[in-house]
Design an enzyme around this catalytic site. Structure first.
Site, mmCIF file in Angstrom:
data_model
loop_
_atom_site.group_PDB
_atom_site.id
_atom_site.type_symbol
_atom_site.label_atom_id
_atom_site.label_comp_id
_atom_site.label_asym_id
_atom_site.label_seq_id
_atom_site.Cartn_x
_atom_site.Cartn_y
_atom_site.Cartn_z
ATOM 1 N NE ARG A 1 2.276 2.096 1.583
ATOM 2 C CZ ARG A 1 2.300 2.585 0.349
ATOM 3 N NH1 ARG A 1 2.469 1.791 -0.697
ATOM 4 N NH2 ARG A 1 2.175 3.889 0.144
ATOM 5 C CB THR B 1 6.765 14.400 2.906
ATOM 6 O OG1 THR B 1 6.402 13.865 1.637
ATOM 7 C CG2 THR B 1 5.889 13.806 3.985
ATOM 8 C CG ASP C 1 1.724 5.236 3.374
ATOM 9 O OD1 ASP C 1 1.220 4.113 3.552
ATOM 10 O OD2 ASP C 1 2.405 5.523 2.371
ATOM 11 C CD1 TRP D 1 9.030 4.794 3.629
ATOM 12 C CD2 TRP D 1 8.885 5.942 5.545
ATOM 13 N NE1 TRP D 1 9.547 6.053 3.396
ATOM 14 C CE2 TRP D 1 9.472 6.776 4.557
ATOM 15 C CE3 TRP D 1 8.693 6.448 6.828
ATOM 16 C CZ2 TRP D 1 9.870 8.091 4.831
ATOM 17 C CZ3 TRP D 1 9.073 7.758 7.097
ATOM 18 C CH2 TRP D 1 9.657 8.569 6.100
ATOM 19 C CD GLN E 1 3.919 12.440 -0.666
ATOM 20 O OE1 GLN E 1 3.845 13.424 -1.401
ATOM 21 N NE2 GLN E 1 4.542 11.319 -1.033
ATOM 22 C CD GLN F 1 0.123 10.528 -0.119
ATOM 23 O OE1 GLN F 1 -0.504 11.079 -1.009
ATOM 24 N NE2 GLN F 1 1.185 9.776 -0.360
ATOM 25 C CG ASP F 2 2.607 10.967 4.067
ATOM 26 O OD1 ASP F 2 2.100 9.836 4.025
ATOM 27 O OD2 ASP F 2 3.618 11.278 3.431
#
Length: 321
Positions: free
Chosen positions: A237, A106, A181, A239, A135, A157-158
């Site tokens: 949420r 990532t 996220d 991390w 990611q 994602q990310d």
């Protein structure tokens, strides 16, 4: 006496005027009409730890680059000609083999990595075109006093990694999209008048605020939207255990779940994160903004609480404007 005052005051005025203007202006144009044909070459040409702002103007074009602004390059401004047509794009993702046949993670999947302090960006689109492969970070920021305005940050994602405990970041009039996220990290970041689009049923934020920080992600006057088929999205949420995320006067579409927040159960290293995370709202609007069914461990701010949510307090006396 008047003449002496002018003699003493004039150098101060000249110094302040000099600080407000770029000491160098460079142009990037793919057709060869500028100083450079790639953004990275323009950045590399800027003097390390230069004396003032270096302005890099980027002409319309799709720049297929993986761009790095290292810590030695500070006070750089990237200014696109038009965000719709001035695009930096790449397609790296976690698990993709790199040039040394090692799998990327990532943290090196970015399209644009900002490590230098006092970096400004405007009128640009930053994109990671990889989707559903892992990611895939579009913009990764570690430097302090980072400002981005009137720009699009695109990915899945990310998408946006607001990294680093010491980093303060300001996003204004930006469009940010992603799946899971897609706004995450440890930084103290403010989002003002931003449109945030969910492309899948998932989570918008995943803050990793460290225990010693008073603020994590703060959203002012933003708008949360989604693709037509998307209907089950959490505001965030944690991390990490002390994640902090606050939405103030934000318009939330019907895709936002009534409970609002998710505790990220199943993380064996950091269980029970809902006991230490701080999630709050004030004045949430539209179908997704009803506070009555929010999880019990989240907060609804009062008008008195808002006094603690000024740019001066959030950014510890730094004014991004």
């Amino acid at each position: 006496m008047k003449k002496l005052f002018v003699i003493l005051f004039l150098p101060i005025v000249q110094f302040l005027w000099g600080q407000s203007k770029p000491y160098i202006t460079l142009t990037v144009a793919q057709d060869g009409s500028g100083d450079f044909t790639t953004i990275q070459k323009a950045i590399n040409s800027v003097r390390d730890l230069g004396p003032a702002e270096a302005l890099i103007k980027i002409k319309t074009g799709i720049y297929h680059e993986k761009v790095i602004i290292p810590s030695s390059k500070h006070k750089i401004t990237l200014e696109g000609e038009n965000k719709s047509n001035t695009i930096i794009t790449n397609n790296d993702f976690s698990g993709k083999p790199d040039a040394f046949h090692e799998k990327m993670t990532t943290f090196n999947s970015y399209t644009l990595l900002v490590m230098g302090d006092d970096i400004k960006i405007s009128n640009l689109t930053i994109q990671n075109s990889s989707c559903n492969e892992g990611q895939a970070v579009s913009l990764h920021v570690e430097g302090d006093r980072f400002v981005i305005k009137n720009s699009d940050i695109l990915g899945c994602q990310d998408t946006l990694y607001s990294a680093s405990n010491h980093s303060r970041q300001y996003f204004e009039n930006c469009y940010i999209e992603g799946t899971t996220d897609f706004i995450f990290g440890q930084a103290t970041a403010v989002f003002k008048n931003c449109t945030i689009k969910s492309l899948a049923d998932s989570y918008i934020t995943a803050a990793a605020t460290e225990m010693d920080r008073k603020y994590g992600f703060v959203f002012f006057d933003c708008k949360l939207i989604a693709k037509d088929e998307v209907s089950k999205v959490y505001l965030g949420r944690p991390w990490r255990p002390y994640a902090k995320t606050v939405f103030i006067n934000t318009e939330m579409g019907k895709h936002i779940l009534p409970e609002g927040w998710n505790p990220w159960k199943g993380d064996k290293m950091f269980p029970d994160k809902e006991k230490t995370a701080y999630y709050a709202e004030y004045g949430s609007k539209s179908e997704g903004g009803n506070p009555s069914k929010r999880v019990s461990w989240s907060h609804q701010l009062t008008a008195k609480d808002l006094k603690n949510y000024t740019l001066e307090k959030i950014f510890d006396n730094w004014n991004p404007n």
